[in-house]
Structures are given as C-alpha cells and as structure tokens.
Design an enzyme around this catalytic site. Structure first.
Site: not given
Length: 530
Positions: A400, A413
């Site tokens: 990501s 995350y």
C-alpha cells in the site's frame, strides 16, 4: 518399468553400447550424452521417462562401453552420426532424440541428415556448429555481439592444445572435479580437435525441435540458441533455471519438459490469487483470466471465491491465510490438481485505522496475522514449488502507499504494509537466480470495499459503523476502481517491476518520501481517521 538391458550394437565401424529401459511398447526416446560424460548422466532422466516411454541411452564413440575410433577422423561429426543412425534404425521405428552438449551438436546433424529416422529433437547446451557459423557471419558488423558469443567458448582453445589437456587429465583431483573418467576426457578431446574450425555448413531441419535453454549455463548463451531460428521450421524453446549439467543436477525437471514437448502439451499459465472474493483480488483474477490464464481463487469467504472462479472459468478454495497449516494444505492441493502456479498474488488483507494508543493488542494481532503473516504463509507455501520446478514464475504482494507514507491515522496497517513491501524487495535478490520475479503493488485510495469493513481502533460499535459508512462514501467519491490496479498487477508481472505505486497519490507519496522524508511526514499528519 522394466529392468535396464545393456547390449552392443554393431555400427558402421564400431560397436556402440546402448542401455534400454522403460515400457517396451512405448514410444522410443533416445538419449545422447556430451563431453566428458557417458550414458550414466541420463540415469535420472531415463528413470522418469521410462514410466511411459521406451528409453534408449547411447554411449558416444570412445565413451563408456562404446569402442574408440582408430584415429581422429572417426570423431568427425558425420562419422559419429553414421554410428548413431545405425543404432536408431536398428530400433525399427522413428524415435524422439534428446541430446546434451556434444550429444546435441551431433543430434543437429543427425536430424538434418536423416529426418525420416526421427520424430522430434530436443537440444540441451549444444548448438549446431553450422548455425553458429552462419550467425557469426550475419552479425560480423556487430563485433561486440560476436565477441560475447565467442567468449563463452574460451575453454576450447585449451582443449585444442597438443598434450596439455591429457597431462591435466592425469591428475585425480582434476578428474574428480570434472566428474569423469580419464578415458572419456582423453577421447572426448578428439571431438573438439576433429570438428572445431572445419567450416561447418548450416542445414535446414524439418523435424520439430525443442531447445531447452539453461539459464545458468556458462558455455552456451541465448545467441547460440537463436542461431537455429532461420534453419528450423518448427522450433520451441523452454527455459530451465539450472546450470550446464541439468540432466545430472535436475533430471526430473528435464524429463518433465521433454515429456511435455513430446506430448505436444501447451500448458496454460496458472495464477493463484488470495483474497480473490472481492476488490483488488477479484479484479486481478478476472484480468488474468481474460489473458488466458487458469485462475485459482482463494478467499476466507468460499462463496465469494466461487463467484470469482465461476466468472473467471477457474477454481475456488476456501483459505484463511492467517492459518499456516491450512495455507500449506491448500498449496499442495492446488499443485496436485492444477500444477505449479506461474503467478502467485498474495493479496488478502484487512484494514485497521486509529491512533497507536487506541489500538489494542488484539487489534494488532488481527491485522498482523492477515496482512503480514498471511503474505508470509502464502509465499512460504507456494514458492518452494516454483523453485523446484526451475521454470521461473512471479510473486506479487499487495502492499500500500501506506507502507511508505507515514501517518498517525494508520500505524498498525502501515506497519504491516511496510513489512510486506520490504519483504518483497528482499525476495527480489534471493529469487532472481531461480528466474522468479517479485513485485510489490502499492495502491492508494481505491474503491475496493475494504473501507466499509475497516476496523477503527477505540471506537464503540455505533461510532465504528458511522466511520465505516463515511470511509466507504469517500472511497466511492474517489472513483478509482480495482480494475485499474489489476492492470498494474499484470503490467508488473510482464515487466518484472519490483515496486509499483498505482494511484496518483501513491506515486506522489513515493516520490515525496524519497526526496524529503520530513515533508512526507508533515503531509501524513494531515490524514485523520474518518
């Protein structure tokens, strides 16, 4: 498989030793070794091929149990071809010929001279001397290209020296290093001395030819193989990521690709995608399917995986990637039923937002178990199969932009995505010798549905639901769909790209973090949990 049967076949001038094994009524495969081997180099290959074929291994003149020619002229390629053709004709039917090193050089001349005796020819590390001479002539105005080809054969100059190699072959340590007996070493020199520099003439080959390109062969380059292209009507090439002596070091892999060629199998590319039930995983599975791949969709939600598989014309299995045992079992099932995958996309992931001080240990464990351990389990389960197959492949991990763009909104995350980003980059170097590429895909804000299921640390159930609705609405308004990410996944595999930022904000953050980490951190402070 029947027991091996050894005998001597009377050729034109010499008695040639052959060993036969396998299925007596099966199609015939003839294996011819190179320098400084004997037919024993094919032992492992013959054992596998013998399950379906009648396998005939041949000792070249002067090697193993075959007689030695009376003088050097008996080692001329055309003379050796005469002996080989007698052996083949004695079998009584056309055969599939497989040659390695000098066995391949001789094989080229045999199939050109006597095409009716052969059904196909598989060549390993032994180009046709005439084809190479023609290639050099066609590229004479590219001296660097010619030099790069010729330098692969540096050792031949030493072999052509009188008496010096024979003295070396007397040293036991040298013979052990060469893995050969003195008889094969001394007699094998005559192949070089009789044939190198004779001005070989290229000839057309009408039988189907299969070149096995050995990626780590120090003696034969890609250009040697390409030299055959103008001279072969039906040419196929398969790459194995092995060294020169693949018949000895990787017999199962060699036998498998020989068998596939003989059977005329055109294998579909197999692509495995975790988290394939929705979002980027689903879009990626469907994109590969449109390109002709056989897709295996894996997801913790079996019904969703089946919907993807049905649309992709593939197969679905239930998998919680956080479970290492289950992941290994599914990988084994996939390989047994569908073959070793060519591409593995470790995409499964979960979202978690919230400040570090609001994130519980349980929250950490859940996101680490899926986003980090899930990728590790997936790659550990499938990668050994790709390495063992020795035909390359590609691994993709979904990281990501959060993996390199620090923000207090996503500490857990971001930490997991940064970890898999670094893991992928570490694997690039480790797996490159095996021909396995590795790519880390780094999307930014993509409307995948993950926002609607993201957990918000420290929020009560009512606030959790409200934040999820706001996040999902914001992602929809962003209007960057998973199909665009899937295109970048395929592009990364085709181009072997290591790190692929996808969305404009992901690309901007990637550049900003490299130019000025401080500026990237300042920008990251502006990102707040929804």
């Amino acid at each position: 498989m029947g027991a091996a049967r050894e005998r001597l076949v009377q050729g034109v001038d010499l008695r040639i030793r052959v060993v036969e094994e396998g299925v007596e009524e099966g199609p015939v495969v003839v294996l011819v070794h190179g320098f400084p081997d004997t037919l024993r180099v094919w032992h492992g290959v013959a054992a596998r091929l013998g399950r379906r074929f009648r396998v005939v291994r041949v000792d070249l003149p002067g090697a193993g149990g075959s007689e030695r020619p009376a003088d050097r002229s008996g080692f001329l390629i055309e003379r050796v071809v005469r002996e080989l053709v007698v052996v083949v004709r004695e079998i009584g039917q056309p055969v599939h010929l497989v040659g390695h090193d000098w066995g391949s050089v001789i094989g080229w001349s045999a199939v050109a001279a006597e095409p009716s005796a052969f059904l196909s020819f598989t060549s390993l590390s032994g180009p046709d001397l005439g084809h190479v001479r023609d290639w050099v002539a066609r590229h004479r105005w590219r001296p660097l290209a010619v030099l790069n080809l010729v330098r692969k054969s540096w050792y031949i100059g030493g072999f052509l020296l009188p008496r010096v190699p024979e003295l070396l072959w007397r040293v036991p340590g040298v013979r052990r290093r060469m893995g050969a007996g003195r008889r094969e070493l001394v007699n094998g020199l005559e192949l070089y001395r009789a044939n190198i520099g004779r001005g070989a003439v290229p000839r057309k080959v009408s039988v189907p030819v299969h070149q096995i390109a050995l990626a780590h062969d120090p003696y034969v380059s890609r250009r040697h193989l390409e030299a055959a292209e103008p001279w072969v009507a039906d040419l196929k090439r398969t790459t194995l990521f092995t060294g020169h002596w693949a018949p000895r070091t990787h017999p199962g892999q060699v036998a498998r690709v020989v068998e596939d060629f003989i059977d005329g199998r055109e294998r579909r590319r197999v692509v495995v995608v975790t988290g394939a039930g929705g979002g980027i995983g689903r879009a990626t599975a469907l994109r590969f399917a449109r390109g002709g791949a056989l897709v295996v969709a894996l997801d913790v939600d079996l019904a969703a995986a089946r919907r993807t598989a049905e649309e992709a014309g593939g197969h679905a299995y239930e998998l919680d990637v956080a479970d290492s045992t289950a992941t290994r079992n599914v990988a084994r099932t996939v390989v047994e039923r569908h073959g070793v995958p060519d591409v593995v996309v470790a995409n499964a992931g979960v979202g978690l937002a919230g400040a570090f001080l609001d994130t519980s240990e349980e929250d950490w464990r859940k996101v680490v178990d899926v986003n980090l351990w899930g990728v590790v389990h997936t790659l550990r389960a499938f990668t050994p199969y790709l390495v063992e197959r020795a035909q390359g492949g590609h691994l993709v991990v979904t990281s990501s932009a959060a993996g390199y763009f620090p923000t207090p909104a996503l500490p857990a995350y971001s930490a997991t995505k940064a970890a898999v980003l670094m893991l992928a980059q570490c694997l690039v170097a480790e797996l490159e010798p095996h021909g396995i590429g590795v790519s880390a895909i780094c999307p930014g804000v993509v409307d995948t549905g993950i926002a609607g299921s993201t957990r918000f640390a420290g929020a009560d159930p009512e606030e959790q639901a409200a934040r999820q609705r706001r996040a999902a609405r914001a992602y929809r308004l962003r209007n960057f769909g998973p199909d665009k990410v899937a295109e970048q996944v395929v592009h990364a595999v085709e181009r072997n790209l290591a790190v692929v930022p996808v969305t404009p904000e992901a690309k901007f953050a990637h550049v900003a973090g490299r130019i000025s980490p401080r500026v990237a951190r300042l920008l990251g402070r502006a990102v707040k949990p929804t």
